[in-house]
Design a protein around this motif. Structure first.
Motif, mmCIF file in Angstrom:
data_model
loop_
_atom_site.group_PDB
_atom_site.id
_atom_site.type_symbol
_atom_site.label_atom_id
_atom_site.label_comp_id
_atom_site.label_asym_id
_atom_site.label_seq_id
_atom_site.Cartn_x
_atom_site.Cartn_y
_atom_site.Cartn_z
ATOM 1 N N ALA A 91 0.348 11.528 4.503
ATOM 2 C CA ALA A 91 0.050 10.618 5.657
ATOM 3 C C ALA A 91 0.238 11.365 6.991
ATOM 4 O O ALA A 91 -0.532 11.299 8.001
ATOM 5 C CB ALA A 91 0.913 9.350 5.590
ATOM 6 N N GLN B 115 5.553 9.026 9.993
ATOM 7 C CA GLN B 115 5.358 8.836 8.652
ATOM 8 C C GLN B 115 6.680 9.088 7.933
ATOM 9 O O GLN B 115 7.044 8.182 7.034
ATOM 10 C CB GLN B 115 4.152 9.390 8.044
ATOM 11 N N SER C 232 -9.700 4.599 7.092
ATOM 12 C CA SER C 232 -9.017 4.442 5.907
ATOM 13 C C SER C 232 -9.269 3.322 5.096
ATOM 14 O O SER C 232 -9.535 2.020 5.936
ATOM 15 C CB SER C 232 -7.523 5.000 6.005
ATOM 16 N N SER C 233 -8.929 3.006 3.897
ATOM 17 C CA SER C 233 -8.883 1.825 3.277
ATOM 18 C C SER C 233 -8.122 1.912 2.035
ATOM 19 O O SER C 233 -7.460 3.044 1.727
ATOM 20 C CB SER C 233 -10.335 1.581 2.985
ATOM 21 N N SER C 234 -7.994 0.775 1.492
ATOM 22 C CA SER C 234 -7.079 0.933 0.130
ATOM 23 C C SER C 234 -7.849 0.148 -0.896
ATOM 24 O O SER C 234 -8.802 -0.382 -0.785
ATOM 25 C CB SER C 234 -5.857 0.092 0.389
ATOM 26 N N ILE D 133 0.976 -1.327 -0.001
ATOM 27 C CA ILE D 133 0.026 0.015 -0.045
ATOM 28 C C ILE D 133 0.848 1.429 -0.035
ATOM 29 O O ILE D 133 1.692 1.421 0.864
ATOM 30 C CB ILE D 133 -0.876 -0.043 1.175
ATOM 31 N N THR D 134 0.784 2.059 -0.978
ATOM 32 C CA THR D 134 1.482 3.244 -1.072
ATOM 33 C C THR D 134 0.703 4.490 -0.883
ATOM 34 O O THR D 134 -0.295 4.553 -0.978
ATOM 35 C CB THR D 134 2.195 3.371 -2.468
ATOM 36 N N ARG D 135 1.306 5.669 -0.243
ATOM 37 C CA ARG D 135 1.188 6.768 0.132
ATOM 38 C C ARG D 135 1.948 7.662 0.581
ATOM 39 O O ARG D 135 3.023 7.228 1.080
ATOM 40 C CB ARG D 135 0.249 6.597 1.444
ATOM 41 N N PHE E 214 -3.114 4.127 -1.477
ATOM 42 C CA PHE E 214 -4.119 4.582 -0.314
ATOM 43 C C PHE E 214 -5.254 5.337 -0.709
ATOM 44 O O PHE E 214 -4.926 6.202 -1.506
ATOM 45 C CB PHE E 214 -3.210 5.083 0.915
ATOM 46 N N GLU E 215 -6.195 5.199 -0.155
ATOM 47 C CA GLU E 215 -7.441 5.953 -0.482
ATOM 48 C C GLU E 215 -8.328 6.157 0.829
ATOM 49 O O GLU E 215 -8.594 5.157 1.497
ATOM 50 C CB GLU E 215 -8.180 5.216 -1.639
ATOM 51 N N ARG E 216 -8.626 7.410 1.003
ATOM 52 C CA ARG E 216 -9.363 7.885 2.222
ATOM 53 C C ARG E 216 -10.613 7.625 2.064
ATOM 54 O O ARG E 216 -11.156 7.875 0.897
ATOM 55 C CB ARG E 216 -8.861 9.014 2.903
#
Length: 89
Positions: A16, A48, A84-86, A9-11, A71-73
């Motif tokens: 973050a 982070q 949060s979720s992905s 999972i990238t962000r 990553f997507e909020r």
């Protein structure tokens, strides 16, 4: 031979860290001091950046099938706690 897979999972760390700061302010009404973060068991927003510096992302030559997931909020209904979720956007 067993095939291994993983999701990475990238962000961006800036995004973050900002989200962590916003969540602390939402919960406590202000940013907390370092000793307060420890006492309240909160992860400081700066963690982070430290994590990003130390992370060694998985590489295909390590024998795993890697799926990179952004990553997507998730928008929250009014009055509920942030989460949060992905997703595979």
């Amino acid at each position: 031979m067993l095939a291994l897979g993983c999701q990475h999972i990238t962000r961006k760390a800036l995004s973050a860290g900002l989200a962590a700061g916003i969540e602390i302010i939402a919960r406590y009404g202000r940013l907390l001091q370092p000793d307060e973060l420890l006492r309240e068991k909160q992860v400081p927003p700066s963690a982070q950046f430290r994590f990003q510096r130390q992370l060694e992302p998985p590489e295909p030559d390590e024998g795993a099938i890697i799926e990179r997931v952004a990553f997507e909020r998730i928008a929250e209904p009014a009055g509920s706690a942030p989460r949060s979720s992905s997703s595979t956007a």
